[in-house]
Design a protein around this motif. Structure first.
Motif, PDB file in Angstrom:
ATOM      1  N   LEU A 119       0.819  -1.205   0.000  1.00 45.45           N
ATOM      2  CA  LEU A 119       0.000   0.000   0.000  1.00 45.45           C
ATOM      3  C   LEU A 119       0.855   1.258   0.000  1.00 45.45           C
ATOM      4  CD1 LEU A 119      -2.658  -1.038   2.661  1.00 45.45           C
ATOM      5  CD2 LEU A 119      -3.041  -0.789   0.196  1.00 45.45           C
ATOM      6  N   ALA A 120       0.342   2.283  -0.664  1.00 44.76           N
ATOM      7  CA  ALA A 120       0.993   3.596  -0.664  1.00 44.76           C
ATOM      8  C   ALA A 120      -0.090   4.659  -0.637  1.00 44.76           C
ATOM      9  CB  ALA A 120       1.870   3.766  -1.896  1.00 44.76           C
ATOM     10  N   PRO A 121       0.156   5.791   0.035  1.00 46.02           N
ATOM     11  CA  PRO A 121      -0.849   6.861   0.055  1.00 46.02           C
ATOM     12  C   PRO A 121      -0.932   7.565  -1.292  1.00 46.02           C
ATOM     13  CG  PRO A 121       1.124   7.540   1.234  1.00 46.02           C
ATOM     14  CD  PRO A 121       1.319   6.106   0.881  1.00 46.02           C
ATOM     15  N   THR A 122      -2.137   7.990  -1.659  1.00 52.74           N
ATOM     16  CA  THR A 122      -2.322   8.727  -2.902  1.00 52.74           C
ATOM     17  C   THR A 122      -2.240  10.233  -2.665  1.00 52.74           C
ATOM     18  OG1 THR A 122      -4.718   8.769  -2.572  1.00 52.74           O
ATOM     19  CG2 THR A 122      -3.806   6.933  -3.842  1.00 52.74           C
ATOM     20  N   ARG A 123      -2.341  10.637  -1.411  1.00 47.67           N
ATOM     21  CA  ARG A 123      -2.344  12.058  -1.055  1.00 47.67           C
ATOM     22  C   ARG A 123      -2.084  12.183   0.432  1.00 47.67           C
ATOM     23  NH1 ARG A 123      -7.037  12.376   1.771  1.00 47.67           N
ATOM     24  NH2 ARG A 123      -8.691  10.906   1.189  1.00 47.67           N
ATOM     25  N   ALA A 124      -1.917  13.391   0.893  1.00 47.86           N
ATOM     26  CA  ALA A 124      -1.800  13.633   2.325  1.00 47.86           C
ATOM     27  C   ALA A 124      -3.194  13.619   2.945  1.00 47.86           C
ATOM     28  CB  ALA A 124      -1.116  14.973   2.591  1.00 47.86           C
ATOM     29  N   ALA A 125      -3.285  13.223   4.204  1.00 47.83           N
ATOM     30  CA  ALA A 125      -4.563  13.221   4.913  1.00 47.83           C
ATOM     31  C   ALA A 125      -4.419  14.001   6.203  1.00 47.83           C
ATOM     32  CB  ALA A 125      -5.007  11.789   5.208  1.00 47.83           C
ATOM     33  N   ALA A 126      -5.535  14.506   6.697  1.00 47.71           N
ATOM     34  CA  ALA A 126      -5.521  15.217   7.968  1.00 47.71           C
ATOM     35  C   ALA A 126      -5.249  14.228   9.100  1.00 47.71           C
ATOM     36  CB  ALA A 126      -6.857  15.917   8.196  1.00 47.71           C
ATOM     37  N   ASP A 127      -4.753  14.748  10.220  1.00 52.02           N
ATOM     38  CA  ASP A 127      -4.512  13.933  11.410  1.00 52.02           C
ATOM     39  C   ASP A 127      -5.837  13.341  11.883  1.00 52.02           C
ATOM     40  OD1 ASP A 127      -3.861  12.900  13.907  1.00 52.02           O
ATOM     41  OD2 ASP A 127      -2.469  14.529  14.371  1.00 52.02           O
ATOM     42  N   GLN A 128      -5.894  12.015  11.993  1.00 49.96           N
ATOM     43  CA  GLN A 128      -7.128  11.339  12.394  1.00 49.96           C
ATOM     44  C   GLN A 128      -7.500  11.570  13.857  1.00 49.96           C
ATOM     45  OE1 GLN A 128      -8.833  10.194   9.661  1.00 49.96           O
ATOM     46  NE2 GLN A 128      -8.713   7.994  10.034  1.00 49.96           N
ATOM     47  N   ARG A 129      -6.538  11.986  14.670  1.00 52.38           N
ATOM     48  CA  ARG A 129      -6.751  11.989  16.118  1.00 52.38           C
ATOM     49  C   ARG A 129      -7.897  12.871  16.573  1.00 52.38           C
ATOM     50  NH1 ARG A 129      -0.692  13.227  17.958  1.00 52.38           N
ATOM     51  NH2 ARG A 129      -0.871  14.568  16.123  1.00 52.38           N
ATOM     52  N   ARG A 130      -8.157  13.955  15.858  1.00 49.94           N
ATOM     53  CA  ARG A 130      -9.177  14.892  16.317  1.00 49.94           C
ATOM     54  C   ARG A 130     -10.481  14.778  15.530  1.00 49.94           C
ATOM     55  NH1 ARG A 130      -4.243  17.124  17.070  1.00 49.94           N
ATOM     56  NH2 ARG A 130      -3.846  18.067  19.101  1.00 49.94           N
ATOM     57  N   LEU A 131     -10.618  13.672  14.810  1.00 47.54           N
ATOM     58  CA  LEU A 131     -11.799  13.494  13.975  1.00 47.54           C
ATOM     59  C   LEU A 131     -12.722  12.433  14.552  1.00 47.54           C
ATOM     60  CD1 LEU A 131     -10.092  13.480  10.450  1.00 47.54           C
ATOM     61  CD2 LEU A 131     -11.073  15.431  11.691  1.00 47.54           C
ATOM     62  N   GLY A 132     -14.024  12.629  14.413  1.00 44.83           N
ATOM     63  CA  GLY A 132     -15.003  11.641  14.811  1.00 44.83           C
ATOM     64  C   GLY A 132     -15.137  10.555  13.762  1.00 44.83           C
ATOM     65  N   ARG A 133     -16.071   9.619  14.001  1.00 38.51           N
ATOM     66  CA  ARG A 133     -16.206   8.442  13.147  1.00 38.51           C
ATOM     67  C   ARG A 133     -16.442   8.807  11.673  1.00 38.51           C
ATOM     68  NH1 ARG A 133     -17.553   3.066  13.307  1.00 38.51           N
ATOM     69  NH2 ARG A 133     -17.410   3.044  15.575  1.00 38.51           N
ATOM     70  N   GLU A 134     -17.447   9.610  11.378  1.00 40.14           N
ATOM     71  CA  GLU A 134     -17.769   9.928   9.988  1.00 40.14           C
ATOM     72  C   GLU A 134     -16.672  10.758   9.336  1.00 40.14           C
ATOM     73  OE1 GLU A 134     -20.128   8.535   8.289  1.00 40.14           O
ATOM     74  OE2 GLU A 134     -20.628   7.438  10.113  1.00 40.14           O
ATOM     75  N   ALA A 135     -16.091  11.685  10.104  1.00 44.70           N
ATOM     76  CA  ALA A 135     -15.013  12.504   9.551  1.00 44.70           C
ATOM     77  C   ALA A 135     -13.793  11.656   9.230  1.00 44.70           C
ATOM     78  CB  ALA A 135     -14.648  13.616  10.533  1.00 44.70           C
ATOM     79  N   ARG A 136     -13.529  10.647  10.049  1.00 46.46           N
ATOM     80  CA  ARG A 136     -12.395   9.753   9.784  1.00 46.46           C
ATOM     81  C   ARG A 136     -12.595   9.012   8.468  1.00 46.46           C
ATOM     82  NH1 ARG A 136      -9.223   7.223  14.608  1.00 46.46           N
ATOM     83  NH2 ARG A 136      -9.245   8.906  16.148  1.00 46.46           N
ATOM     84  N   ARG A 137     -13.812   8.534   8.252  1.00 47.89           N
ATOM     85  CA  ARG A 137     -14.074   7.809   7.002  1.00 47.89           C
ATOM     86  C   ARG A 137     -13.848   8.713   5.794  1.00 47.89           C
ATOM     87  NH1 ARG A 137     -19.261   3.724   7.505  1.00 47.89           N
ATOM     88  NH2 ARG A 137     -18.565   2.576   9.347  1.00 47.89           N
TER      89      ARG A 137
END
Length: 226
Positions: free
Chosen positions: A137-155
């Motif tokens: 696996l490799a990332p296609t882009r940068a993502a926001a830090d998951q730590r401060r996101l709720g369930r739907e925002a994480r998805r």
């Protein structure tokens, strides 16, 4: 000749005079990981979750000693803790009981996390567990830090995040350190299936205790990044 564990412990005690340490699990002075906390990691009690039909096996709940030791590995760079955590991961692998032909694919470390730590957490844990991993696996882009996101925002944050090398019918298990809402594991499985892999399940060292829908939306999850 003394057992290897005895020699290692003697070396750790000698080093503690030069570089004072505390137990990563309980703050006991002059030892990197005390016997009690080490025994806690050895006692694997698998946590089983089902993510949209994907079986996820974790060695422990993400709390107490386990949470602190994983945090020390990821946030404090105490790479020596990867060995006992790797044994926990190996215990989870035994519980999953995948066929020998299975390819174990680690969730990739972000560029930012690798830059700050200097090592890839999941691949390091796999090595310590004796698991030969396939970094497909490799990332296609940068993502926001998951730590401060709720369930739907994480998805939404990880949707389409990964691409996979061709898997062409390979049996695959996804590996990560901690599962919280499962958004990252779902995305990893999606990418592997799109590349032709048959995803049998996932392995993690720890699983964040599931909460009510209300509390999960406010959940910040593990206090460390990928």
């Amino acid at each position: 000749m003394p057992p290897t564990s005895t020699v290692v412990r003697a070396m750790q005690e000698a080093l503690s005079w030069i570089l004072p340490v505390e137990c990563a699990g309980c703050d006991l002075p002059d030892v990197a990981l005390c016997d009690s906390c080490r025994a806690h990691l050895v006692r694997v009690q698998p946590v089983i979750r089902n993510l949209d039909g994907m079986r996820v096996v974790s060695a422990h709940r993400y709390e107490g000693v386990v949470e602190r030791v994983i945090g020390s590995l990821k946030n404090d760079g105490r790479v020596g803790l990867a060995r006992p955590l790797g044994r926990s991961l190996a215990g989870a692998a035994d519980a999953l009981d995948a066929p020998k032909s299975t390819r174990f694919v680690p969730v990739p470390t972000t560029r930012a996390a690798f830059g700050s730590r200097g090592f890839r957490v999941v691949e390091t844990l796999c090595r310590r567990a004796g698991i030969v991993c396939t970094p497909a696996l490799a990332p296609t882009r940068a993502a926001a830090d998951q730590r401060r996101l709720g369930r739907e925002a994480r998805r939404g944050n990880v949707a389409g995040l990964f691409r996979s090398a061709p898997m062409h019918g390979s049996l695959v298990v996804v590996v990560d350190d901690v599962v919280t809402t499962g958004a990252t594991l779902r995305e990893a499985a999606r990418a592997l299936r799109a590349a032709g892999g048959e995803v049998l399940g996932a392995l993690t060292v720890a699983s964040t205790p599931r909460r009510s829908a209300h509390s999960e939306n406010a959940d910040q999850g593990p206090k460390n990044g990928w």
